[in-house]
Write a protein that holds these residues in place. Structure first.
Motif: not given
Ligand SMILES: *[C@@H]1O[C@H](CO)[C@@H](O)[C@H](O)[C@H]1NC(C)=O
Ligand SMILES: *[C@@H]1O[C@H](CO)[C@@H](O)[C@H](O)[C@H]1NC(C)=O
Ligand SMILES: *[C@@H]1O[C@H](CO)[C@@H](O)[C@H](O)[C@H]1NC(C)=O
Length: 203
Positions: A66, A92, A104
């Motif tokens: 991320n 985060e 992400n």
């Molecule tokens: C993006 O990263 C966050 C934190 O790690 C996570 O909670 C979330 O589900 C992720 N979203 C996607 C669309 O992958």
């Protein structure tokens, strides 16, 4: 372009309180660490338009990375940097609490501009994107990357940060624009004083 004294002061204050002023507006490098959360770079953006372009690439393995943006308000960067009582997830969460500050770096997150590319038999997640910055005052932005799942972070990055579009100013941080103008002013004052002293010396 107006360079607000108050905003410039904010950038200077941050400089004094432990972060040296950003010099390189172009940053590139390789991250290779077992840490879960790593600081990448920072930049002081003017109240007018600023821009970040990033290009980040990492081998698509079991983990995802991320990209996190923090600004300089107390509840943001100062609350995560070197704060041992915050783990990766809560760092985060600080970025995620505000809109569009957690990207992400995967294909399934369209905002981040990622594609999967195969090269020499290895699949890479390759992310490129330009982001405009606009805020009510000049402020520092800090970029970090994270992989809270564990397994470390390995990636290559190229990041360009610019303030406005005027060519000779493009690659200065807002705090350095202040310095530049102060320097110009002292040079002009010096030339005037020099001229006056020559004038009187010849009399
Ligand atoms: C993006 O990263 C966050 C934190 O790690 C996570 O909670 C979330 O589900 C992720 N979203 C996607 C669309 O992958
Ligand atoms: C560090 O994190 C803890 C727990 O989230 C928080 O209470 C504290 O205010 C943070 N420290 C700073 C300097 O912000
Ligand atoms: C790379 O990704 C493609 C499409 O997802 C997949 O078919 C291929 O097997 C992957 N290659 C490697 C080396 O993992």
């Amino acid at each position: 372009m107006r360079v607000g004294v108050g905003g410039a002061a904010a950038c200077f204050l941050f400089t004094l309180s432990g972060w040296p002023p950003a010099r390189a507006k172009y940053d590139s490098g390789t991250v290779e660490t077992d840490e879960k959360w790593v600081f990448l770079t920072k930049f002081c953006f003017l109240a007018t338009k600023g821009q970040i372009n990033y290009h980040i690439r990492y081998p698509q393995e079991k983990y995802n990375v991320n990209l996190l943006f923090y600004h300089d308000e107390k509840s943001q960067w100062p609350s995560v940097y070197k704060n041992r009582s915050k783990d990766c997830w809560s760092k985060e969460a600080v970025a995620a609490i505000e809109k569009n500050q957690l990207f992400n770096l995967t294909q399934s997150f369209p905002l981040s501009g990622c594609q999967v590319m195969e090269e020499n038999g290895i699949n890479y997640t390759d992310c490129q994107r330009g982001l405009g910055f606009k805020s009510a005052r000049e402020r520092w932005w800090f970029l970090a990357v994270s992989n809270c799942m564990g397994g470390g972070i390995r990636l290559d990055y190229k990041i360009t940060m610019t303030n406005g579009k005027t060519l000779w100013r493009r690659h200065f941080s807002a705090n350095q624009i202040g310095i530049f103008e102060v320097n110009m002013l002292s040079i002009i004052l010096f030339i005037i004083l020099f001229g006056i002293s020559i004038y009187f010396a010849r009399k």
